[in-house]
Structures are given as C-alpha cells and as structure tokens.
Motif scaffolding. Structure first.
Motif, PDB file in Angstrom:
ATOM      1  N   ARG A  24      71.803  27.070  42.041  1.00  7.96           N
ATOM      2  CA  ARG A  24      72.636  27.484  43.168  1.00  7.96           C
ATOM      3  C   ARG A  24      72.202  28.854  43.644  1.00  7.96           C
ATOM      4  O   ARG A  24      71.560  29.620  42.917  1.00  7.96           O
ATOM      5  CB  ARG A  24      74.108  27.517  42.782  1.00  7.96           C
ATOM      6  N   ARG A  26      74.077  32.045  45.725  1.00  3.58           N
ATOM      7  CA  ARG A  26      75.273  32.617  46.346  1.00  3.58           C
ATOM      8  C   ARG A  26      74.834  33.431  47.547  1.00  3.58           C
ATOM      9  O   ARG A  26      73.945  34.254  47.460  1.00  3.58           O
ATOM     10  CB  ARG A  26      76.008  33.516  45.341  1.00  3.58           C
ATOM     11  N   THR A  33      78.194  29.178  48.634  1.00  2.00           N
ATOM     12  CA  THR A  33      77.178  28.770  47.678  1.00  2.00           C
ATOM     13  C   THR A  33      76.394  27.597  48.234  1.00  2.00           C
ATOM     14  O   THR A  33      76.972  26.652  48.763  1.00  2.00           O
ATOM     15  CB  THR A  33      77.834  28.354  46.350  1.00  2.00           C
TER      16      THR A  33
END
Length: 82
Positions: A24, A26, A33
């Motif tokens: 992921r 951010r 995300t």
C-alpha cells in the motif's frame, strides 16, 4: 513480476509491503491509501488517488517498484476526494 517491498517506502516510492504480493501507499493531503497487488504477469492498482496528477504519480512509483513492469489493471472502489 518480482517486487522487493523492503525499504521501498524510504527510497521515494512510498510503497509499504503487506505481503510478498501486496502493498500500500499512503497519500498525503487527504490521507487516502492506494493498493498494489502483484502477480506473475500482471499488477493491479487499487484506487489511484483523487486526481489525474496523483494517479500519474502513483503509476510512476509503481513502475519503479515493479522494475520497469507496468500496472495492467485498475480497480476504483469509490469516487474519491478522500
């Protein structure tokens, strides 16, 4: 595609590994995300930010992480500004 998630967040790509095949990123601003799931011959990006510019930045970051490979699929989970 082979991905090395370790240290990717520190080298400017911003990706954090969650498993050998998923990570992921951010995003600043709205703190949303984006996800990346990597297979043998394909890569799925989950959400691409809240603007065309942010999406292009994510694609570039993913391209670097994938060793020149490209995102082949995109899943948009909901309309963004978040």
């Amino acid at each position: 595609m082979n991905v090395t998630w370790e240290g990717s967040g520190r080298d400017g790509t911003g990706w954090e590994g969650l498993s050998p095949y998923a990570g992921r990123c951010r995003l600043p601003g709205w703190d949303c995300t984006a996800g990346l799931v990597v297979g043998e011959d394909a890569a799925l990006m989950i959400d691409a930010g809240s603007s065309v510019r942010e999406g292009a930045r994510l694609r570039t970051r993913a391209h670097g992480l994938l060793g020149g490979g490209r995102v082949t699929h995109l899943a948009l989970t909901h309309p963004h500004f978040d």
